[in-house]
Design an enzyme around this catalytic site. Structure first.
Site, PDB file in Angstrom:
ATOM      1  N   GLY A 262       0.829  -1.200   0.000  1.00  0.00           N
ATOM      2  CA  GLY A 262       0.000   0.000   0.000  1.00  0.00           C
ATOM      3  C   GLY A 262       0.860   1.245   0.000  1.00  0.00           C
ATOM      4  O   GLY A 262       0.590   2.204  -0.721  1.00  0.00           O
ATOM      5  N   MET A 264       5.042   2.831   1.759  1.00  0.00           N
ATOM      6  CA  MET A 264       6.270   2.516   2.491  1.00  0.00           C
ATOM      7  C   MET A 264       6.773   3.758   3.198  1.00  0.00           C
ATOM      8  O   MET A 264       6.857   4.826   2.603  1.00  0.00           O
ATOM      9  CB  MET A 264       7.324   1.968   1.515  1.00  0.00           C
ATOM     10  CG  MET A 264       8.635   1.606   2.172  1.00  0.00           C
ATOM     11  SD  MET A 264       8.416   0.305   3.414  1.00  0.00           S
ATOM     12  CE  MET A 264       9.724   0.747   4.561  1.00  0.00           C
ATOM     13  N   GLU A 265       7.136   3.584   4.480  1.00  0.00           N
ATOM     14  CA  GLU A 265       7.419   4.707   5.370  1.00  0.00           C
ATOM     15  C   GLU A 265       8.856   5.187   5.328  1.00  0.00           C
ATOM     16  O   GLU A 265       9.334   5.789   6.307  1.00  0.00           O
ATOM     17  CB  GLU A 265       7.065   4.308   6.806  1.00  0.00           C
ATOM     18  CG  GLU A 265       7.988   3.271   7.449  1.00  0.00           C
ATOM     19  CD  GLU A 265       7.511   1.834   7.299  1.00  0.00           C
ATOM     20  OE1 GLU A 265       7.977   0.963   8.051  1.00  0.00           O
ATOM     21  OE2 GLU A 265       6.684   1.582   6.408  1.00  0.00           O
ATOM     22  N   HIS A 298      -0.969   6.363   8.600  1.00  0.00           N
ATOM     23  CA  HIS A 298      -0.203   5.182   9.007  1.00  0.00           C
ATOM     24  C   HIS A 298       1.278   5.374   8.696  1.00  0.00           C
ATOM     25  O   HIS A 298       2.140   5.154   9.561  1.00  0.00           O
ATOM     26  CB  HIS A 298      -0.743   3.952   8.282  1.00  0.00           C
ATOM     27  CG  HIS A 298      -0.065   2.677   8.634  1.00  0.00           C
ATOM     28  ND1 HIS A 298      -0.548   1.806   9.585  1.00  0.00           N
ATOM     29  CD2 HIS A 298       1.087   2.112   8.167  1.00  0.00           C
ATOM     30  CE1 HIS A 298       0.271   0.773   9.691  1.00  0.00           C
ATOM     31  NE2 HIS A 298       1.272   0.937   8.837  1.00  0.00           N
ATOM     32  N   GLU A 299       1.588   5.779   7.475  1.00  0.00           N
ATOM     33  CA  GLU A 299       3.004   5.919   7.102  1.00  0.00           C
ATOM     34  C   GLU A 299       3.654   7.077   7.852  1.00  0.00           C
ATOM     35  O   GLU A 299       4.831   6.994   8.223  1.00  0.00           O
ATOM     36  CB  GLU A 299       3.138   6.112   5.590  1.00  0.00           C
ATOM     37  CG  GLU A 299       2.504   5.010   4.756  1.00  0.00           C
ATOM     38  CD  GLU A 299       2.896   3.599   5.175  1.00  0.00           C
ATOM     39  OE1 GLU A 299       4.029   3.390   5.635  1.00  0.00           O
ATOM     40  OE2 GLU A 299       2.047   2.688   5.049  1.00  0.00           O
ATOM     41  N   HIS A 302       4.571   6.002  11.353  1.00  0.00           N
ATOM     42  CA  HIS A 302       5.756   5.140  11.377  1.00  0.00           C
ATOM     43  C   HIS A 302       7.033   5.936  11.661  1.00  0.00           C
ATOM     44  O   HIS A 302       8.047   5.343  12.049  1.00  0.00           O
ATOM     45  CB  HIS A 302       5.918   4.427  10.035  1.00  0.00           C
ATOM     46  CG  HIS A 302       5.333   3.046  10.002  1.00  0.00           C
ATOM     47  ND1 HIS A 302       5.509   2.131  11.013  1.00  0.00           N
ATOM     48  CD2 HIS A 302       4.582   2.419   9.049  1.00  0.00           C
ATOM     49  CE1 HIS A 302       4.895   1.001  10.691  1.00  0.00           C
ATOM     50  NE2 HIS A 302       4.318   1.148   9.528  1.00  0.00           N
ATOM     51  N   GLU A 321       4.214  -2.621  13.149  1.00  0.00           N
ATOM     52  CA  GLU A 321       2.991  -2.617  12.338  1.00  0.00           C
ATOM     53  C   GLU A 321       1.719  -2.688  13.185  1.00  0.00           C
ATOM     54  O   GLU A 321       0.758  -1.952  12.941  1.00  0.00           O
ATOM     55  CB  GLU A 321       3.028  -3.750  11.316  1.00  0.00           C
ATOM     56  CG  GLU A 321       4.124  -3.612  10.266  1.00  0.00           C
ATOM     57  CD  GLU A 321       4.037  -2.329   9.448  1.00  0.00           C
ATOM     58  OE1 GLU A 321       3.001  -1.643   9.507  1.00  0.00           O
ATOM     59  OE2 GLU A 321       5.014  -2.014   8.746  1.00  0.00           O
TER      60      GLU A 321
END
Length: 853
Positions: A262, A264-265, A298-299, A302, A321
């Site tokens: 989806g 990447m952080e 979400h990212e 992180h 996660e």
């Protein structure tokens, strides 16, 4: 399949070397990329003579040790390693190698998405770029210089802050980036392309000025506004709720079409699947907008739970996660509807993770072993991991939880740590003994809780029995420790007792004094990820009276499941359920919540309760119930639809989203009547509405109800959006999910469509992946659905093993299938494991399903 190696947590050892700094130069050309890697390395284990670096599919040019060029006698190249012999205690190593991003279809390491160079290095992609100690507990300070043709690649991005730029005489240019925060190689990123951009800014609580940029293909800039808004909301929320500020001068996001995940952080340079960045009212549904808000957050979250504090090893994946999913769920709940968000979270858990928990691929949120780590980016690690953090939050309470997270950040900032370290912080600051609670990290499967009630002379006794499943290997597992929110209601629905019980024993009793037998409202807010088993239920009462939004929803779903199961046994439709459904229709409440309450149980929800699964009777009973409800409440459903159908509305406020949600739920139910009236309503909605939410809802109904109207609408949809990959994902999904006869043939034909590209993961997921979740046709008793998906798995495995192993997940139901389907499925899965060149990614999933040692 050649012999595969299993990696075990018990074998973990610290790295014998660590990398202090890593200076990289990427010279990007159309045919190849040359990478120069200068590392400052320190020996940790003084008894170790040789440096072993991870290295996959790299073309080595030169190696220098402390400026001396090494000949071939000083190093050894093997399939996945480069070993430099006889190194000192502290040294510099320069490695120059070539890679070929334009040929990289696996989308790991450095590859091209269209005309954009980009990277995906989690978990083990960096070794495909340059030789390195590619593990999360080796953290270095990175400096990165990118050099490329200025006209083709004017935008050159990497982690951290921009340090300098230069121009060359041959039309090429370069930019150097520096990230002051030590990080593991999986968080390294670069992007090069000719991109459009929008800019934003954020002032942190400490008055730090942060510039924010979102990059995308030119022409899509206007579709990035919602993502930018969501990013600012996430930054403010993390400051307010967790006290975490952003720590660089820049925050960059890049949207690309070809991406396995989806998003990447990567530190300071998030790379996103364009699905989770691009949106406007014409091309994105309400669910898409909500998804973007969630994934952007979400990212960003992180940055502290994943980047500043990272995992010691990949067995600790849920450390970052599970915690970050919990954080993004709370963020979405705070910005939208807490009730709706909680129900959506639980739905996702049950539809994905509960299935996994009851399959041969079940594993703890902290697994003990793996063959391919990519296979453990699962609903168990993510969604179940989030539920376990939520239980900790419930046990500690808001104030102590905040103190515990503060302690976690203060103690472990800049380190690679374990789940045990997180639990230490929670226990120390929260004052709660979490020793027994740790079983949630190490045991697999979904526990059940058997509920027995007894009322005698003013004493109500609640007896709870934990039924803990065996592990996949058959070994017994121990009782869990968890919070269980309950309430006791009187006959009018008033709460006479509300409490959070602590359940820790296999069998235990809780006694309450009450003048009359109460009605039990249990597992409120879904306080523990368990399955409740009750001999006597009060679903109709709870649907009508319970003030807890989750229990009201849970009662409606459970009553629906039991009604459908009774119909599958040949019984008549339970009119008490029908009456309760009618009560929901007549009730005044938040419209998005009402739409959830009116949703009948999914085929997947019914399937999970069956000992042996046969999809045909499930579909038959559910369709019969839908039609009965539509007939019984036709006038009310039409009334709700008419009141809330506002085709000119495109607002994204809660009221407008709720109106669209409830009216589309009613229209879907009415479509069970298969009447011309409803088909004309759906057709009018498709042609007259201006939001993608309404168009897709209508198109789905037409596809399943009227081939004539569907053909016209689909042709219009295709012509309008054929050049927009994200919208074409919706087109392929609708056709792949269709219940009409001939769906498999149409799906097979769509592979030749000009808009379809097997190299783009989103398109594979929308066509092949959606068909594999179309239980009616995938599980058809001719076995052709299984054969088709296995053929695609084998084909796609040759170009992208991660995508292929994702498709393999559709077969996890194997153990529960009826004998006919089970035999058909086994025939096809046997073909997979006997394929000589099958990847370890696919082999691991299928061998577990078939229980091959």
């Amino acid at each position: 399949m050649s012999k595969v190696e299993t990696i075990y947590l018990k074998d973990y050892k610290k790295s014998e070397f660590t990398v202090k700094t890593c200076d990289l130069v990427f010279e990007l050309f159309e045919e190849h990329t040359q990478v120069t890697n200068l590392m400052s390395i320190i020996k940790v284990d003084k008894n170790c003579k040789n440096l072993v670096l991870n290295s996959v599919d790299l073309e080595l040019i030169e190696i220098y040790l402390n400026d001396a060029k090494l000949d071939e006698s000083r190093y050894v190249i093997e399939k996945e390693t480069l070993t430099v012999l006889d190194v000192g205690d502290e040294f510099k190593l320069i490695i120059i190698n070539k890679i070929y991003p334009q040929l990289n279809s696996e989308l790991e390491g450095l590859y091209k998405s269209g005309n954009i160079f980009c990277t995906q290095n989690e978990p083990e992609g960096f070794r495909r770029i340059t030789p390195y100690i590619d593990r999360p507990d080796v953290m270095a300070v990175f400096k990165t210089t990118l050099v490329a043709n200025k006209e083709r690649y004017p935008i050159l991005l990497s982690n951290g802050n921009r340090e300098s730029n230069f121009r060359l005489d041959d039309g090429r240019h370069g930019i150097t980036w520096f990230d002051p925060h030590p990080k593991p190689s999986y968080l390294f990123a670069l992007v090069a392309g000719d991109l459009g951009v929008i800019e934003g800014k954020f002032i942190t609580k400490s008055k730090k000025y942060v510039r924010m940029y979102i990059y995308t293909d030119k022409g899509n800039e206007s579709k990035c506004k919602h993502a930018m808004k969501s990013l600012k909301e996430a930054m403010k929320w993390d400051e307010d709720v967790y006290g975490r500020e952003y720590d660089l001068d820049l925050y960059n996001i890049v949207a690309v079409d070809s991406f396995n995940m989806g998003a990447m952080e990567n530190k300071g340079l998030n790379i996103f699947n364009s699905t989770y960045v691009l949106a406007d009212e014409d091309t994105a549904t309400d669910a898409n907008f909500m998804g973007i808000q969630s994934v952007i957050a979400h990212e960003y979250f992180h940055n502290w739970t994943g980047n500043r504090i990272t995992c010691r090893d990949w067995f600790q994946l849920t450390l970052k996660e599970g915690l970050t999913v919990f954080r993004d769920q709370c963020f979405s709940a705070d910005l939208n509807s807490k009730e709706v968000q909680r129900i959506e979270d639980v739905k996702a858990l049950r539809e994905r993770q509960f299935v996994e928990d009851s399959s041969p691929t079940a594993h703890p949120i902290q697994p003990n072993s793996y063959i391919a780590i990519n296979n453990f980016y699962t609903a168990t690690v993510y969604e179940k991991g989030a539920e376990i953090i939520r239980m900790i939050y419930t046990l500690l309470g808001e104030e102590k939880y905040r103190k515990a997270t503060d302690l976690y950040f203060q103690t472990f900032d800049g380190q690679a740590v374990r789940t045990d370290d997180f639990l230490w912080a929670m226990s120390s600051a929260g004052g709660v003994d979490l020793k027994q609670f740790e079983r949630w990290y190490h045991q697999s499967g979904t526990p059940k809780l058997k509920v027995d009630e007894k009322f005698d002379g003013g004493k109500y006794t609640l007896t709870l029995t934990q039924i803990v499943p065996n592990a996949v290997d058959g070994s017994a597992q121990k009782p869990y420790f968890f919070p269980l929110k309950i309430a006791l209601l009187d006959e009018s629905g008033k709460e006479i007792e509300k409490k959070t019980l602590i359940v820790s024993k296999e069998i235990e009793e809780f006694v309450f004094k009450t003048s009359a037998k109460p009605i039990l409202s249990i597992n409120r807010d879904f306080s523990a990820p368990i399955i409740i088993e009750q001999t006597h239920n009060n679903y109709a009462f709870l649907m009508k009276h319970d003030k807890n939004s989750f229990v009201k929803y849970e009662s409606a779903q459970s009553f629906g499941v039991e009604t459908i199961e009774a119909m599958m046994r040949g019984e008549e439709i339970d009119e008490e359920f029908v009456k309760s459904y009618g009560h929901i229709l007549d009730s005044e409440m938040d419209l998005s919540y009402k739409a959830l309450l009116l949703e009948l149980p999914s085929v997947l929800a019914i399937m999970q309760r069956e000992e042996v699964v046969d999809f045909e009777p499930i579909y038959e009973a559910k369709e019969k119930l839908q039609k009965h409800l539509a007939l019984t409440f036709k006038e009310k459903l039409l009334e709700i639809y008419t009141q809330n159908h506002k085709p000119a509305s495109k607002e994204l406020d809660a009221k407008s989203i709720g109106e669209r949600s409830v009216k589309n739920r009613c229209l879907k139910l009415l479509s069970a009547l298969e009447s011309d009236e409803v088909i004309m309503m759906a057709n009018a909605q498709y042609n007259g509405s201006i939001t993608m939410t309404d168009r897709v809802a209508a198109l789905d109904i037409l596809e399943n109800s009227s081939p004539e109207f569907s053909a016209v609408a689909l042709e219009h949809f295709y012509k309008k959006y054929k050049d927009d990959t994200l919208v074409m994902n919706k087109y392929f999904s609708i056709l792949a999910a269709s219940h009409r006869d001939g769906t498999l043939d149409r799906v097979m034909a769509l592979q030749n469509d000009d808009a379809y590209n097997e190299l783009v993961p989103n398109l594979v997921r929308s066509l092949i992946g959606v068909f594999a979740r179309n239980y009616k046709h995938f599980h058809a008793k001719d076995g052709l659905g299984y054969r088709f998906v296995v053929d695609k798995m084998i084909d796609i495995d040759k170009i992208n093993p991660q995508m292929a192993s994702g498709l393999a997940g559709a077969f996890k139901i194997y153990e529960k299938l009826n004998s006919v389907n089970k035999k058909l499925m086994k025939t096809e899965l046997d073909r997979v494991v006997s394929e000589p060149s099958i990847s370890k990614n696919v082999y691991e999933i299928v061998s577990k399903i078939l229980k091959i040692d």
